[in-house]
Design a protein around this motif. Structure first.
Motif, short mmCIF file in Angstrom:
data_model
loop_
_atom_site.label_atom_id
_atom_site.label_comp_id
_atom_site.label_asym_id
_atom_site.label_seq_id
_atom_site.Cartn_x
_atom_site.Cartn_y
_atom_site.Cartn_z
N ALA A 17 0.84 -1.19 0.00
CA ALA A 17 0.00 0.00 0.00
C ALA A 17 0.88 1.25 0.00
CB ALA A 17 -0.92 -0.01 1.22
N LYS A 51 2.11 1.96 -3.51
CA LYS A 51 1.04 2.45 -4.37
C LYS A 51 0.68 3.89 -3.99
CE LYS A 51 -0.60 -2.14 -5.42
NZ LYS A 51 -0.82 -2.15 -6.87
N HIS A 52 0.77 4.18 -2.69
CA HIS A 52 0.53 5.56 -2.26
C HIS A 52 1.59 6.50 -2.81
CE1 HIS A 52 -2.19 4.42 1.40
NE2 HIS A 52 -2.82 4.40 0.25
N ALA A 100 0.68 7.21 -6.29
CA ALA A 100 -0.53 8.02 -6.35
C ALA A 100 -0.22 9.48 -6.03
CB ALA A 100 -1.59 7.48 -5.40
N LEU A 108 -7.35 0.45 -0.92
CA LEU A 108 -6.09 -0.27 -0.69
C LEU A 108 -6.03 -0.92 0.69
CD1 LEU A 108 -3.32 1.94 -2.34
CD2 LEU A 108 -4.19 -0.27 -3.08
N LEU A 165 -7.52 2.62 -5.56
CA LEU A 165 -6.81 3.55 -4.68
C LEU A 165 -7.51 3.78 -3.34
CD1 LEU A 165 -4.39 5.34 -4.31
CD2 LEU A 165 -5.56 7.15 -5.52
N ALA A 166 -8.84 3.90 -3.37
CA ALA A 166 -9.55 4.19 -2.12
C ALA A 166 -9.76 2.92 -1.30
CB ALA A 166 -10.89 4.85 -2.42
N LYS A 218 -14.98 3.96 -8.07
CA LYS A 218 -13.99 3.89 -7.00
C LYS A 218 -14.67 3.85 -5.63
CE LYS A 218 -11.44 7.63 -6.60
NZ LYS A 218 -10.38 8.54 -7.05
N TRP A 219 -15.78 4.61 -5.50
CA TRP A 219 -16.46 4.66 -4.21
C TRP A 219 -17.52 3.58 -4.09
CZ3 TRP A 219 -13.54 6.89 -1.03
CH2 TRP A 219 -12.72 7.92 -1.46
N ALA A 262 -8.84 10.65 -2.50
CA ALA A 262 -9.13 9.22 -2.35
C ALA A 262 -8.81 8.75 -0.94
CB ALA A 262 -8.34 8.42 -3.38
N GLY A 263 -8.41 9.69 -0.08
CA GLY A 263 -8.18 9.34 1.31
C GLY A 263 -6.73 9.03 1.64
N VAL A 264 -5.82 9.30 0.69
CA VAL A 264 -4.41 9.07 0.97
C VAL A 264 -3.88 10.24 1.80
CG1 VAL A 264 -2.12 8.77 -0.06
CG2 VAL A 264 -4.13 7.81 -1.19
#
Lengths: 325, 309
Positions: free
Chosen positions: A196, A199-200, A203, B155, B152-153, B206-207, A214-216
């Motif tokens: 993760a 991938k972050h 991103a 992971l 992505l959301a 995605k969501w 997306a919450g990262v």
């Protein structure tokens, strides 16, 4: 059930997507193979396996530093202090080791600790004080270079025998150094592509706004990229110490430009979000083989710089065309 | 039954045809349209919302000086429209809810308790997802593949102690692509090569694939710059969100769209919520009147303008 996805993967033309995605990596490795063939044809000495092994060993230091730089660049940053981190790390280890084997754990720990501290400072400067990465790490480059030279202008300390023998030792005919590097690159590949965190990194480098939505936790991720970079750069400094035996304040002096060259040849976008560990490995090997090539055909070092520069410009030109579509 | 009505209204919205549905036999449409309509009504009947008895969630936003109160209920599986002129503060409100640009004052209450929304990840953890208008800049990483964007959301859900299962990631992406009709259906193409509508499907997807489902999804102009066919599919995705138990806030400048999709509409003007219209009261005129004039004037004029100065 299990054969279904495989079929659908084939039907959408998986190989072409793969080639497209990995184009830059493939380019770096094609260049490497080309260089290898060229050198083998032109130079008789190069045909001996020992020379090839030596070339690989020569690529380890720059390769490791390039991997360090990769983690920052792929996350959209840049770390110019990488060479001076290697210098400080090498000097710290040499001084603490002082030629004695029993000091190795302490020296290695301290050197990596120095890398950690520098990484944390770099990370805070960029994410918390919000200084542009270029400027923040440029400042750090000067500070660390200043620390190194004010500690000593001359070589200091001495590597312990067990430590520097690492460079020459081999297990069952395979150099220990290459085994270590294989493990190192394997870990880097795994972290970058299968975790993760990796991938972050991609991103955040690709589009930090979209990643944030997306919450990262984007600031955390780029902070972490600087810490990883400096710790790995410190490890690279240790690696270089196995060859230099003593800590010198110019240990990592030329490292910055060569790592960035390796990263660019390896197909990593300096804007972040694109590139691969395998590509960076290819890029650092290209540099090593290029050096070997010029040595074998006995061209002077300045001409080598000129060729390296031309390769970089040519590759960036090609990537630019691809971006425009 | 309401789902059918919604489908029919959506149909007329998409094709600009006046369709009135008084009873199944009295469809006053041309014969060509009737076939398509029949298909859609059928589809709608098959997809009549299976209501998941969701947790009751209220999100309320309070503004310090003017006290904006917005309640999103998801127990009704509601689509809440947010209408208003450009610059009336709809996007600002959405950004505050999503932690994208935190509100300078006031509080967001979730089930009566204030929540801190300093960054999008805070909002996501609280079950609020905001999908901003500019999907190219903020919703997608265009250079990255459809698979990477879809995953992505999620992971965290796809990984164990930080290690992402590549297999699970591929499965999630190919299921999403199939379920939401993203074209081309390849998961390894860069999202930048997709059409606007398909990009939007990836953003919404995605969501939709993320578990647990978001309690509130705020969509800021989801159909802007999207062709008719993709619009229809985006409306279906909104229904899908509702069916999965999310409350949806729909921000749109296209009044027919707001009216057709929403169960309830809040109208904003100059940074305030100036009116709330239930479904039965929805009309372009009423929304516009509120949006332009604000609450008091609207009341005054609707009372005949007797004591309007």
């Amino acid at each position: 059930m299990s054969s279904q996805p495989a079929l659908s993967i084939l039907s959408v033309g998986w190989p072409s997507h793969w080639v497209k995605r990995q184009a830059r990596t493939l380019l770096a490795w094609s260049l490497l193979i080309f260089l290898y063939v060229l050198t083998t044809v032109l130079s008789e000495t190069f045909r001996s396996p020992a020379v090839v092994t030596e070339t690989f060993k020569g690529a380890t230091f720059v390769g490791m530093a390039a991997a360090a730089e990769f983690f920052v660049v792929v996350a959209g940053g840049i770390d110019l202090s990488i060479g001076s981190v290697a210098t400080i790390s090498g000097m710290t280890a040499a001084v603490l080791m002082n030629g004695r084997d029993q000091n190795i754990p302490l020296a290695v720990g301290a050197a990596l600790g120095v890398g950690l501290v520098v990484g944390v400072i770099n990370g805070l400067l960029v994410t918390w004080v919000k200084i542009t990465p270029f400027v923040a790490t440029f400042g750090m480059l000067y500070v660390l270079q200043g620390v190194a030279y004010s500690y000593s202008v001359n070589p200091v300390g001495q590597a312990a025998p067990t430590f520097y023998n690492l460079y020459e030792d081999s297990i069952a005919g395979v150099p220990v150094l290459l085994l270590v590097m294989a493990g190192f690159w394997g870990i880097c590949w795994y972290v970058a592509t299968q975790t993760a965190f990796g991938k972050h990194l991609y991103a955040v480098g690709g589009d930090s706004g979209a990643a944030r939505l997306a919450g990262v936790r984007t600031t955390r991720v780029s902070f972490a990229s600087y810490v990883v970079c400096s710790v790995v750069a410190a490890a690279a400094g240790l690696l270089e110490l196995t060859q230099t035996y003593v800590g010198t304040p110019d240990l990592g002096a030329t490292l910055l430009l060569t790592t960035i060259t390796a990263v660019v040849i390896g197909g990593v976008s300096l804007f972040g979000g694109q590139g691969s560990v395998i590509g960076v490995l290819g890029g650092s090997l290209v540099l090593a083989f290029l050096g070997q090539f010029f040595d074998s055909v006995q061209v002077n070092a300045f001409f080598q710089q000129l060729i390296e520069g031309l390769i970089i410009l040519a590759l960036l030109g090609i990537y630019r065309q691809r971006v425009k579509r | 039954m309401p789902a059918v009505r919604r489908q029919v209204r959506r149909f007329s919205l998409l094709f600009g045809v006046d369709v009135q549905l008084d009873g199944p036999d009295e469809l006053r449409t041309s014969r060509a349209l009737a076939g398509a309509l029949f298909h859609m009504v059928n589809e709608a009947l098959n997809n009549v919302r299976k209501h998941t008895p969701a947790r009751r969630v209220w999100i309320r936003l309070e503004h310090a000086d003017d006290e904006i109160r917005m309640t999103v209920r998801d127990d009704a599986g509601e689509v809440l429209g947010l209408a208003g002129l450009v610059g009336s503060g709809r996007t600002r409100l959405a950004n505050a809810l999503g932690g994208i640009r935190p509100a300078r004052a006031g509080a967001v209450l979730r089930n009566g308790r204030p929540i801190r929304l300093k960054r999008p990840s805070d909002a996501i953890r609280a079950g609020i997802v905001v999908i901003p208008e500019d999907r190219k800049r903020e919703g997608l990483i265009l250079a990255h593949s459809v698979r990477e964007n879809l995953a992505l959301a999620s992971l965290k859900e796809l990984s164990t102690i930080g290690m992402v299962s590549a297999k699970a990631e591929r499965r999630l992406a190919s299921e999403a692509v199939k379920a939401f009709g993203v074209r081309p259906s390849a998961i390894d193409v860069a999202t930048g090569t997709l059409s606007g509508g398909n990009q939007q499907k990836v953003v919404l997807g995605k969501w939709l694939v993320r578990k647990p489902a978001a309690e509130v999804v705020v969509l800021d102009e989801p159909t802007r710059g999207v062709d008719v066919g993709a619009k229809y599919e985006i409306y279906n995705l909104i229904d899908e969100l509702v069916a999965r138990g999310s409350g949806v806030v729909l921000i749109s400048s296209e009044l027919p769209e707001v009216i057709a999709m929403s169960d309830r509409v809040l109208v904003m003007s100059a940074g305030n919520i100036v009116g709330e219209l239930e479904r039965g009261e929805l009309s372009e005129e009423r929304i516009l009147r509120l949006a332009v004039l604000g609450r008091e004037q609207e009341l005054a004029t609707s009372e005949g303008g007797g004591h309007a100065v």
